[in-house]
Motif scaffolding. Structure first.
Motif, short mmCIF file in Angstrom:
data_model
loop_
_atom_site.label_atom_id
_atom_site.label_comp_id
_atom_site.label_asym_id
_atom_site.label_seq_id
_atom_site.Cartn_x
_atom_site.Cartn_y
_atom_site.Cartn_z
N PHE A 201 58.75 -34.40 -22.05
CA PHE A 201 57.81 -34.95 -23.55
C PHE A 201 56.59 -34.17 -22.36
O PHE A 201 55.00 -34.62 -22.43
CB PHE A 201 57.19 -36.41 -23.06
N THR B 164 58.92 -39.49 -30.55
CA THR B 164 59.76 -39.68 -29.16
C THR B 164 60.54 -38.41 -29.47
O THR B 164 61.52 -37.50 -28.66
CB THR B 164 60.28 -40.92 -28.77
N LEU C 282 55.46 -42.11 -25.12
CA LEU C 282 56.72 -42.05 -25.06
C LEU C 282 57.48 -41.50 -23.98
O LEU C 282 58.75 -42.73 -24.27
CB LEU C 282 56.73 -40.82 -25.60
N GLN C 283 57.76 -41.82 -22.66
CA GLN C 283 57.53 -42.33 -21.72
C GLN C 283 58.47 -43.61 -22.02
O GLN C 283 59.63 -43.79 -21.00
CB GLN C 283 57.65 -41.52 -20.77
N GLN D 21 58.86 -45.48 -24.37
CA GLN D 21 59.62 -45.97 -25.37
C GLN D 21 61.42 -45.19 -24.75
O GLN D 21 62.24 -45.55 -25.12
CB GLN D 21 59.50 -44.69 -26.45
N TYR D 22 61.39 -44.24 -24.63
CA TYR D 22 62.33 -43.74 -23.99
C TYR D 22 63.27 -44.70 -23.54
O TYR D 22 64.41 -44.72 -22.32
CB TYR D 22 62.40 -41.69 -23.60
#
Length: 442
Positions: free
Chosen positions: A143, A78, A203-204, A206-207
């Motif tokens: 991302f 990330t 990833l999204q 987590q962000y």
């Protein structure tokens, strides 16, 4: 398109400025100012005008310890993807714009935290667009799928390289053996199966979960007034959603018995790491353990381990020890490399030196020399905006007192041999350590 002539000039200017002697008056320490934004971000600011530069570090409680069990490496991936695209900007757009402004961007993770950095000249013509770009990266990373595949491939290549390094193998095995099912056991790089499983949705998620105001700290150091710093903070991170702070990670369990892990590796040298859970940031025994470790194995060639193992007996070219304090108990690490045929002899001697130090502590001569070296080198820890920002990030993230840097030298000078003996006897247990051995047989 960026003006590459201007860029070259700016880079040369920055490099020249960085080599100017810049040693703040650490007797009083840098003056730290602190406030909180409406979205929960805690801001720490140090004003310095020696160089026309500004160093900014955003810190998030989003290190590798936050990786889901089946997604090890997610935090690092990330972080690596943040500047691969933001809003309508591509990775090339971002890189060329920072290049044209003479600014530097960086991001990284460790087991506790994720950091995102910007270094820029303080001239508003250069700083303002750099801040806007930094803000966009923090608030709207895209991302891109193609970038994910490229970064994944690079991470897998790095893992393959580590498999050929006995030192990397030993380090990863040590953390697994020491921490078991605790989040600190996660290798920040992840593993092959987890990296292959990570998706753009991961990833999204987590962000969105961790890159929020209530889970963030912002450090600003350099050529700005308090009024300017307040505006900069709002500009770069004040627009993040408030969100929620990450839940506390579990406590680290003490070892109740020694553990040993041996890994065969075709080499003439054996890598050995041994240790145990050590201390956390803000630990009441921090300063006695810190000074004591300098004497034991942190002081290079003048340390006990180096004198006994390397200098007197020639059993290892390098032998060392260190505490790595984290939010929970980070490790005490003792490491060395030795010839395969000398492995048992060297390991026995290392254990003997540790046991003797725990039982008897340092001599007054060792203690005085350690204090002199530690306090004498302290100014070098604060001789640039970047180093001040690093120290400030630690103070912010771990909730250390704002006077920490002011207090450091007096606290070191106040350590006694008896305090070191007591701290090591209570906290270091030579008969209950993890030992990892990577190398060939005798």
């Amino acid at each position: 398109m960026p003006n590459f002539g201007t860029t070259t000039f700016l880079r040369a200017w920055i490099l020249a400025l960085c080599f100017i002697a810049f040693v703040p008056q650490v007797e009083a320490g840098p003056k730290i100012q602190q406030w909180t934004l409406d979205n929960g971000v805690r801001v720490y600011f140090v004003e310095t005008h020696e160089l026309p530069m500004l160093q900014i570090r955003a810190v998030f409680d989003a290190g590798a310890s936050r990786d889901p069990a089946n997604r090890a490496g997610l935090a690092r991936l990330t972080s690596a993807m943040l500047d691969e695209g933001a809003g309508d900007l591509t990775a090339d757009d971002i890189a060329s714009r920072f290049e044209g402004l003479g600014a530097e961007f960086g991001a990284g993770v460790d087991r506790d935290m994720a950091t995102v950095d910007l270094r820029s000249l303080s001239d508003s013509a250069l700083l303002d667009p750099a801040l806007d770009l930094f803000s966009k990266i923090l608030s709207a990373p895209s991302f891109p799928a193609a970038s994910l595949e490229r970064n994944r491939a690079q991470a897998l290549v790095a893992l393959q390289k580590d498999m050929q390094s006995p030192g990397a193998i030993a380090d990863k095995a040590f953390y697994r053996e020491l921490y078991g099912d605790h989040p600190y056991a996660h290798d920040p790089q992840g593993d092959e199966s987890s990296l292959k499983a990570i998706t753009r949705d991961d990833l999204q998620t987590q962000y969105r979960s961790y890159f929020v105001g209530a889970n963030a700290w912002l450090v600003i150091v350099g050529d700005a007034s308090l009024r300017q710093a307040r505006k900069i903070a709002e500009r770069v991170i004040g627009h993040l959603p408030t969100g929620q702070a990450a839940v506390p990670i579990p406590l680290v369990s003490a070892l109740d018995a020694p553990r040993q892990k041996q890994v065969a590796f075709p080499a003439t040298q054996t890598h050995i790491i041994l240790g145990q859970p050590g201390m956390r940031r803000g630990d009441p025994d921090y300063f006695p353990l810190y000074v004591g470790n300098y004497i034991l194995g942190g002081g290079g060639l003048v340390s006990r381990l180096s004198m006994e193992v390397r200098e007197k007996r020639g059993l290892s070219y390098s032998v060392y020890s260190y505490f790595l304090p984290l939010r929970m108990a980070g490790p005490l690490v003792i490491g060395l490399q030795t010839k395969n045929a000398q492995r048992d002899q060297a390991l026995k001697l290392v254990r003997q030196v540790i046991s003797d130090f725990v039982a008897k502590g340092p001599t007054e001569e060792e203690l005085n020399a350690a204090k002199k070296h530690i306090t004498g080198g302290f100014p070098l820890r604060l001789d640039s905006n970047g180093k001040i920002a690093e120290n400030l990030a630690v103070i912010a993230f771990y909730g250390l007192p704002l006077t920490y840097l002011d207090d450091f030298i007096p606290r070191i000078e106040a350590v006694t041999a008896e305090q070191i003996r007591n701290a090591f006897r209570q906290r270091v247990h030579p008969d209950q350590m993890v030992t990892v051995i990577v190398g060939g047989g005798r």
